[in-house]
Structures are given as C-alpha cells and as structure tokens.
Design a protein around this motif. Sequence first.
Motif, PDB file in Angstrom:
ATOM      1  N   ASP A  56      -0.513  -1.746  -4.657  1.00  0.00           N
ATOM      2  CA  ASP A  56      -1.601  -3.068  -4.816  1.00  0.00           C
ATOM      3  C   ASP A  56      -2.547  -1.979  -4.457  1.00  0.00           C
ATOM      4  OD1 ASP A  56      -0.167  -5.969  -5.157  1.00  0.00           O
ATOM      5  OD2 ASP A  56      -0.126  -5.226  -3.389  1.00  0.00           O
ATOM      6  N   LEU A  57      -2.609  -1.029  -4.022  1.00  0.00           N
ATOM      7  CA  LEU A  57      -3.496  -0.458  -3.173  1.00  0.00           C
ATOM      8  C   LEU A  57      -3.707   1.081  -3.272  1.00  0.00           C
ATOM      9  CD1 LEU A  57      -6.937  -0.050  -3.113  1.00  0.00           C
ATOM     10  CD2 LEU A  57      -5.956  -0.755  -0.369  1.00  0.00           C
ATOM     11  N   ILE A  58      -3.483   2.370  -3.320  1.00  0.00           N
ATOM     12  CA  ILE A  58      -3.177   3.334  -2.889  1.00  0.00           C
ATOM     13  C   ILE A  58      -4.350   3.991  -2.022  1.00  0.00           C
ATOM     14  CG2 ILE A  58      -2.698   5.979  -3.367  1.00  0.00           C
ATOM     15  CD1 ILE A  58      -2.129   4.273  -6.028  1.00  0.00           C
ATOM     16  N   PHE A  59      -3.786   5.262  -0.972  1.00  0.00           N
ATOM     17  CA  PHE A  59      -4.616   5.752  -0.505  1.00  0.00           C
ATOM     18  C   PHE A  59      -4.150   6.495  -0.284  1.00  0.00           C
ATOM     19  CE2 PHE A  59      -5.524   1.573   2.130  1.00  0.00           C
ATOM     20  CZ  PHE A  59      -6.958   1.689   3.062  1.00  0.00           C
ATOM     21  N   CYS A  60      -5.436   7.754  -1.005  1.00  0.00           N
ATOM     22  CA  CYS A  60      -4.610   8.732  -1.520  1.00  0.00           C
ATOM     23  C   CYS A  60      -5.921  10.428  -0.915  1.00  0.00           C
ATOM     24  CB  CYS A  60      -4.898   9.153  -2.922  1.00  0.00           C
ATOM     25  SG  CYS A  60      -4.742  10.927  -3.828  1.00  0.00           S
ATOM     26  N   ASP A  61      -5.087  11.522  -0.798  1.00  0.00           N
ATOM     27  CA  ASP A  61      -6.062  12.934  -0.017  1.00  0.00           C
ATOM     28  C   ASP A  61      -6.168  13.078  -1.263  1.00  0.00           C
ATOM     29  OD1 ASP A  61      -7.763  14.506   1.518  1.00  0.00           O
ATOM     30  OD2 ASP A  61      -5.326  15.121   1.976  1.00  0.00           O
ATOM     31  N   ILE A  65       0.430  -0.646  -0.252  1.00  0.00           N
ATOM     32  CA  ILE A  65       0.121   0.095  -0.497  1.00  0.00           C
ATOM     33  C   ILE A  65       0.125   1.349  -0.217  1.00  0.00           C
ATOM     34  CG2 ILE A  65      -2.092   1.355   1.085  1.00  0.00           C
ATOM     35  CD1 ILE A  65      -2.875  -1.258   2.121  1.00  0.00           C
ATOM     36  N   LEU A  66       0.192   2.317  -0.743  1.00  0.00           N
ATOM     37  CA  LEU A  66       1.604   3.670  -1.094  1.00  0.00           C
ATOM     38  C   LEU A  66       0.167   4.064  -0.507  1.00  0.00           C
ATOM     39  CD1 LEU A  66       3.400   5.182  -1.491  1.00  0.00           C
ATOM     40  CD2 LEU A  66       2.331   6.185  -4.036  1.00  0.00           C
ATOM     41  N   ILE A  67       0.461   5.649   0.610  1.00  0.00           N
ATOM     42  CA  ILE A  67      -0.309   6.547   1.274  1.00  0.00           C
ATOM     43  C   ILE A  67       0.077   7.574   1.167  1.00  0.00           C
ATOM     44  CG2 ILE A  67      -1.190   7.359   3.604  1.00  0.00           C
ATOM     45  CD1 ILE A  67      -0.412   4.893   4.784  1.00  0.00           C
ATOM     46  N   ILE A  68      -0.606   8.535   0.228  1.00  0.00           N
ATOM     47  CA  ILE A  68      -0.106   9.720  -0.323  1.00  0.00           C
ATOM     48  C   ILE A  68      -1.277  10.840   0.442  1.00  0.00           C
ATOM     49  CG2 ILE A  68      -0.456  11.093  -2.408  1.00  0.00           C
ATOM     50  CD1 ILE A  68      -0.139   8.780  -4.036  1.00  0.00           C
ATOM     51  N   GLU A  69      -0.732  11.615   1.380  1.00  0.00           N
ATOM     52  CA  GLU A  69      -1.121  12.073   2.553  1.00  0.00           C
ATOM     53  C   GLU A  69      -0.250  13.155   2.991  1.00  0.00           C
ATOM     54  OE1 GLU A  69      -3.313  14.294   4.821  1.00  0.00           O
ATOM     55  OE2 GLU A  69      -4.605  12.627   4.345  1.00  0.00           O
ATOM     56  N   ASP A  70      -0.855  14.873   3.545  1.00  0.00           N
ATOM     57  CA  ASP A  70       0.273  15.499   3.707  1.00  0.00           C
ATOM     58  C   ASP A  70      -0.156  16.076   4.902  1.00  0.00           C
ATOM     59  OD1 ASP A  70      -2.605  16.839   2.987  1.00  0.00           O
ATOM     60  OD2 ASP A  70      -1.997  18.927   2.918  1.00  0.00           O
ATOM     61  N   GLU A  71      -0.866  15.573   5.911  1.00  0.00           N
ATOM     62  CA  GLU A  71      -0.483  16.019   7.101  1.00  0.00           C
ATOM     63  C   GLU A  71      -0.083  14.231   7.781  1.00  0.00           C
ATOM     64  OE1 GLU A  71      -5.231  16.478   7.011  1.00  0.00           O
ATOM     65  OE2 GLU A  71      -5.248  18.785   6.960  1.00  0.00           O
ATOM     66  N   ALA A  72       0.668  15.086   8.438  1.00  0.00           N
ATOM     67  CA  ALA A  72       1.297  13.540   9.046  1.00  0.00           C
ATOM     68  C   ALA A  72       0.509  13.240  10.119  1.00  0.00           C
ATOM     69  CB  ALA A  72       2.421  14.360   9.565  1.00  0.00           C
ATOM     70  N   PHE A  73      -0.141  13.006  10.654  1.00  0.00           N
ATOM     71  CA  PHE A  73      -1.247  12.718  11.880  1.00  0.00           C
ATOM     72  C   PHE A  73      -2.176  11.949  11.310  1.00  0.00           C
ATOM     73  CE2 PHE A  73      -4.124  15.268  11.674  1.00  0.00           C
ATOM     74  CZ  PHE A  73      -3.678  17.116  12.014  1.00  0.00           C
ATOM     75  N   ALA A  74      -2.493  12.299  10.581  1.00  0.00           N
ATOM     76  CA  ALA A  74      -3.379  11.620   9.596  1.00  0.00           C
ATOM     77  C   ALA A  74      -3.238  10.301   8.156  1.00  0.00           C
ATOM     78  CB  ALA A  74      -4.211  12.982   8.570  1.00  0.00           C
ATOM     79  N   ALA A  75      -1.639  10.768   8.030  1.00  0.00           N
ATOM     80  CA  ALA A  75      -1.444   9.592   7.478  1.00  0.00           C
ATOM     81  C   ALA A  75      -0.337   8.601   8.256  1.00  0.00           C
ATOM     82  CB  ALA A  75       0.040   9.973   6.473  1.00  0.00           C
TER      83      ALA A  75
END
Length: 255
Positions: free
Chosen positions: A50-55, A3-13
């Motif tokens: 396999d999957l992306i979580f993206c803000d 999984i790849l996480i694309i999120e600019d807020e560190a605490f949310a990521a």
Amino acid sequence: MKILIIEDEAFAANAIEKMISDLRPQTQILDKIESVEEAVEWFNTHSFPDLIFCDIHLSDGSSFEIFRQVEVKSPVIFTTAYNEYALEAFKVNSIDYLLKPIDKHELEKAVKKYEELNKDHISRELENLSNLLRNTVSDSGKTSKSRFMVKSGQTIRTISSEEIAYFLAEEGVVLLVTPEGKRFVVNYTLDQLEDLLDPKNFFRANRQLITRIDAIKEVSPYFKGRLHLSLNPELKTDQIVSSNKASAFKEWLDL
C-alpha cells in the motif's frame, strides 16, 4: 495497511518500523530491504504494498535505479538527507519526504497525508514522481550522497559531505574522518562509497582511501610514477596513488 521499507541502515529501518507500529498498530510491515538489487527482485516476485518508505541512497547505489527498472505502482514516502533544492521538489511532486534523522511527528503527518489522498491523486503524484526522477539524475545517471548518519555514543547524528575529510578502510571497517580528526564507523564499503560520492569532490586514491579534495595538503612524486599524499588530518601510514591512477588524479586536481 501494508508497508515496505527500503533502507540500507539497519538502525534507521528499525526506527521507522517502530514508529509506524506505535502510530498504526494494525499496520503490517511486509519486509525491510537494503539494496537496489534486492528491491527489484522483491517487486518482481511480490504484490505491491500500500505504501513504501524508501531511502534515496542504498548500499549498492541510488534508489532511483529501482524506479527505472520497475514500474512501481505504490505511493512512496522518501526518507532522505537530500539537499534543500531537491527536498522542495520532492515536497511538491512526490507523496512526501522525511528528512533524516526522522522525527516521529513528521512521520505521522506523512502517513496522514497518504491516508487522505484518493486514488486519482496518488496516480498523478506517481506520474510526477517519475518525471522528477528523470530530472534529478545527473548526466552520469547517478546521484551523489550528501549526508551520512553516524553513531556518536548513544546518539545518532548526520554529517554532510562538506564536513568529511576522507573515508579510510582500517582493521576491517570503514571510517568517516572529519577535518578535526573525529572518526565514525559507516556501514559502507569503499566500493559502495565510490559509487555514491560526488566525483568532483571525492577521489578513490587507493584500496584504503577515498579523499575529499579539501583534505589534500600536498602531493609529491613517489617511486615509479606514483604520487605521495599528505592529508589533513594526517595519517601515520603513507597514502600512495598508483602510477595507473596518477594521471586521473592530477586531472581531478586540475593540475
């Protein structure tokens, strides 16, 4: 599962990473990315996950820019505070979405939905997502951030753009200020916010201030063609619109 996480807020990521690790201990988090630029570079130098979580809204603009620059071949689960109309569209046309603040049970449902999809279905969803991205971008090619996550003591809350009076750069930080005078630190520069906010409602008055139109109580002439702003809530420092911006500011106010 990778999984790849694309999120600019560190605490949310970090929160997403922890929830995924709790729910799927064997999952590998490949990376946590904060910006459009970094994401484009990552996709150009790595195999697709396999999957992306993206803000949707990142530190340097809309994540839609990623999909315009790179043909992403991985399913996407959006993490967003988007308006209800767009949320319904994402619900129909994308893999799934998670409304911030993210609930662990909703995240688990989204992951299960991905796990139950076959490859043909994922391909159709990605094609629908591509069409959706084209249809949800404004004429200027940008989307507007509708909510902000802020810390209040030990809790995290969301504040909609309608609840904001202005953003103020002060003592090295940027503050989100509500009409009631409450102040919250946000992890954006004013330059980034200027790009993210709806220009119909927000105006960059000077280097320290982006104001919402409803926060302006009075505008008065100032020296050398400049304008003086009276705001609600009031500020101790004078807020001046330069002569170079005065004409655009008046047009924005529809004077």
